[in-house]
Enzyme design. Structure first.
Site, PDB file in Angstrom:
ATOM      1  N   GLU A 235      43.220  65.357  46.762  1.00 22.09           N
ATOM      2  CA  GLU A 235      44.202  64.334  46.666  1.00 22.09           C
ATOM      3  C   GLU A 235      44.780  64.724  45.088  1.00 22.09           C
ATOM      4  OE1 GLU A 235      41.134  63.754  47.561  1.00 22.09           O
ATOM      5  OE2 GLU A 235      40.943  62.210  48.917  1.00 22.09           O
TER       6      GLU A 235
ATOM      7  N   GLY B  29      31.626  59.818  37.420  1.00 23.01           N
ATOM      8  CA  GLY B  29      33.204  59.584  37.632  1.00 23.01           C
ATOM      9  C   GLY B  29      33.495  58.178  37.614  1.00 23.01           C
ATOM     10  N   ARG B  30      32.510  57.289  38.343  1.00 27.59           N
ATOM     11  CA  ARG B  30      32.745  55.966  38.341  1.00 27.59           C
ATOM     12  C   ARG B  30      32.227  54.913  36.891  1.00 27.59           C
ATOM     13  NH1 ARG B  30      29.097  58.002  41.761  1.00 27.59           N
ATOM     14  NH2 ARG B  30      26.870  57.345  41.952  1.00 27.59           N
TER      15      ARG B  30
ATOM     16  N   HIS C 228      42.464  30.169  49.774  1.00 32.19           N
ATOM     17  CA  HIS C 228      43.469  29.904  50.809  1.00 32.19           C
ATOM     18  C   HIS C 228      43.282  30.879  51.816  1.00 32.19           C
ATOM     19  CE1 HIS C 228      45.304  26.281  48.610  1.00 32.19           C
ATOM     20  NE2 HIS C 228      44.806  27.025  47.620  1.00 32.19           N
TER      21      HIS C 228
ATOM     22  N   LYS D 260      37.410  64.947  36.835  1.00 28.57           N
ATOM     23  CA  LYS D 260      36.414  65.402  36.276  1.00 28.57           C
ATOM     24  C   LYS D 260      36.123  67.012  36.749  1.00 28.57           C
ATOM     25  CE  LYS D 260      31.252  64.586  36.087  1.00 28.57           C
ATOM     26  NZ  LYS D 260      30.499  63.851  36.296  1.00 28.57           N
TER      27      LYS D 260
ATOM     28  N   LYS E 265      34.462  65.040  53.143  1.00 26.23           N
ATOM     29  CA  LYS E 265      35.512  66.091  52.612  1.00 26.23           C
ATOM     30  C   LYS E 265      35.439  67.392  53.158  1.00 26.23           C
ATOM     31  CE  LYS E 265      34.782  64.473  47.635  1.00 26.23           C
ATOM     32  NZ  LYS E 265      34.334  64.685  46.417  1.00 26.23           N
TER      33      LYS E 265
ATOM     34  N   GLU F 142      29.188  53.360  45.910  1.00 24.05           N
ATOM     35  CA  GLU F 142      29.134  54.628  45.515  1.00 24.05           C
ATOM     36  C   GLU F 142      27.659  54.942  45.188  1.00 24.05           C
ATOM     37  OE1 GLU F 142      32.505  57.617  45.449  1.00 24.05           O
ATOM     38  OE2 GLU F 142      31.524  57.493  43.474  1.00 24.05           O
TER      39      GLU F 142
END
Ligand code: F6P
Length: 519
Positions: free
Chosen positions: A206, A260-261, A377, A200, A489, A346
């Site tokens: 990254e 973004g999410r 399990h 965005k 950041k 977030e």
């Protein structure tokens, strides 16, 4: 108009819930089921292909009434209207929150329609092979490069819709871990791979690092002019994208009114759209839009996101549950939980309220989980016999996709048996020792959906989006910003400088670690 700014603990309903909690906290669900034969029917909701059974919760009718009263008192109705009418409810970033507009085909914004058209054309040429790479070959692999919302949503949906997938191989690179990038690259063929860089902001360390590494790798055997045939981008930052060398026609838009999410519905979902084709992608959006309408227009007592949100508030704020789990009984949904972790944590991991005051009650739920039956399990021991209360959502589909009834019967038997065991415990059965005793009385919701389709998946995701929004409104926080990720950041940048220059940071412990890294 901005969102209401009501401290929930000052409402009448909160007060009443506190006294009500003292009455109900020791009540056992096993007894509630015996006392009221209609309980299982009463605490259910049916909507389209969704059936929600919330009877296995530590609630009475009065609990639900009070929780819904709380929702009224914090002005949830007004808040929902504010979101859908595009008010700038993301106040700390001064933005509207309109992921709903990305899937509103009845009133579609022209720019959204245009972007969908662009996605349709692009995905069609990739799928039908008319898009050719620099050596004239068809594209066989799509690699999405992004992180957070620019990765988790599309990755989760592409995986969830594997049954509907075409021949394309679709992969995701997110972590700045160079070893992972190399592992992916070593299996790729430059001539038949197309990269979609999704960011965005187009400033995320990254993503830009990974994109540059991939670009360099590509240029080892191809030329700058070939980039147009192998790179596309999705961003709001057009200048930075052009600077990267991506052809204008391969740039897809994003808007500041989409967080973004919550962006998988936009061109951020381009990799998914290529994987399953535009028609399936549109079904995904339509399913979400149906859930939007249900959320907007349905009375709270029949409103699935509202009911789920308020139950979660009940456990989080009154029972003081530390976490909640989500267990989908479908391997296709193996990436749902990581996706929900970003969406929910977030959004609601906040400790300052909408009046900018520190908060003295619990907010954001911690969400975790994995697919059933695998999880049975692994960590179910703790759900059954541990000391913690962990409200759990069980999500299942009554029809399987390939129709293997033997497997499906066993899957469904496990799905149903677990919620019953969590409720019932070993009540009424002889157990040899206390070690074998299950107390039961563990709360669960069961969400049974007819079939996993793009449409039902869209509705399911939107259900959780709205659930988290409701909770944010109740807790009087701003769910749509994420300032909490900024400090890490910033320190990351100065730490990188320290690594690159053999320098120091402000902290002695970090400095010792730095020395070890450079040894
Ligand atoms: O750091 C968190 C975050 O801002 C998320 O909210 C977002 O989804 C992710 O980073 C990626 O951001 P972008 O799409 O701008 O690269």
């Amino acid at each position: 108009m901005s969102l209401p700014k009501i401290n929930p603990t000052t409402t009448k309903a909160w007060n009443q819930l506190e006294s009500h909690f003292n009455k109900i906290k020791e009540v056992r669900m096993q007894d509630l089921f015996i006392e009221d034969a209609s309980r299982a029917d009463f605490f259910t909701l049916e909507w389209q292909d969704f059936y929600l059974d919330y009877s296995k919760n530590r609630i009475s009718k009065e609990t639900v009434d009070l929780l819904l009263k709380l929702a009224e008192e914090v002005k949830l109705k007004e808040a929902i209207a504010s979101q859908f009418t595009g008010e700038r409810i993301n106040q700390t970033e001064d933005r509207a929150v309109l992921h709903g507009a990305l899937r509103d085909f009845d009133h579609m914004k022209p720019e959204v329609k245009e972007a969908l058209g662009q996605m349709q054309d692009f995905s069609k040429t990739i799928i039908n092979g008319s898009w050719k790479g620099y050596s004239g070959k068809e594209i066989k692999t799509i690699v999405n490069i992004g992180i957070g919302g620019s990765d988790l949503g599309p990755d989760m949906v592409t995986e969830a819709l594997s049954y509907y997938k075409n021949h394309l191989n679709v992969q995701y690179i997110s972590n700045v871990d160079g070893d992972h990038v190399n592992e992916v690259l070593k299996k790729l063929d430059r001539e038949t791979t197309l990269f979609i860089i999704v960011s965005k902001t187009f400033t995320t360390q990254e993503t830009l690092t990974n994109a540059n590494t991939v670009r360099k790798w590509f240029l080892e055997h191809a030329s700058e002019t070939d980039i147009a045939k192998h790179f596309a981008a999705v961003s709001t930052n057009l200048e930075a994208v052009s600077g990267f060398g991506i052809a204008t026609e391969n740039i897809f838009p994003m808007w500041d009114w989409v967080g973004g999410r919550f962006s998988l519905w936009s061109a951020v979902g381009l990799s998914t759209c290529c994987a399953v084709g535009y028609d399936n992608f549109e079904q995904l959006l339509k399913g979400a839009n149906e859930m939007d309408k249900h959320f907007k227009d349905t009375d709270f007592s029949e409103n699935m996101p509202v009911i789920l949100a308020m139950l979660s508030v009940w456990y989080n704020n009154f029972f003081k549950a530390e976490t909640e789990a989500v267990i989908p009984y479908s391997q296709y949904l193996s990436k749902l939980v990581p996706y929900l972790q970003q969406a929910i944590m977030e959004s609601n991991g906040k400790s300052v309220d909408r009046n900018e005051d520190p908060i003295d009650y619990e907010t954001g739920t911690i969400v975790w989980g994995s697919t059933g039956t695998n999880a049975q399990h692994a960590f179910f021991q703790l759900l059954h016999q541990g000391t913690k209360i962990i409200p759990t959502d069980f999500i299942g589909f009554s029809e399987s996709l390939y129709g293997n009834q033997d497997h499906q019967n066993k899957l469904m038997a496990n799905f149903l048996a677990q919620t019953e065991a969590l409720l019932q415990g070993t009540e009424g059965t002889e157990v040899a020792t206390n070690f074998r005793k299950f107390q039961g009385n563990k709360p669960t919701n069961t969400l049974l959906i007819k079939k996993l389709t793009p449409h039902s998946l869209g509705s399911l995701i939107a259900l959780y989006e709205h659930k988290l929004f409701v909770q944010g409104i109740v807790w009087n926080i701003f769910s749509y910003d994420q300032w909490g990720v900024e400090l890490g950041k910033k320190i990351g940048l100065t730490t990188l400088e320290a690594i690159e220059s053999d320098g120091n940071t402000k902290n002695a412990s970090t400095n010792n670690l730095l020395k070890k890294i450079s040894m």
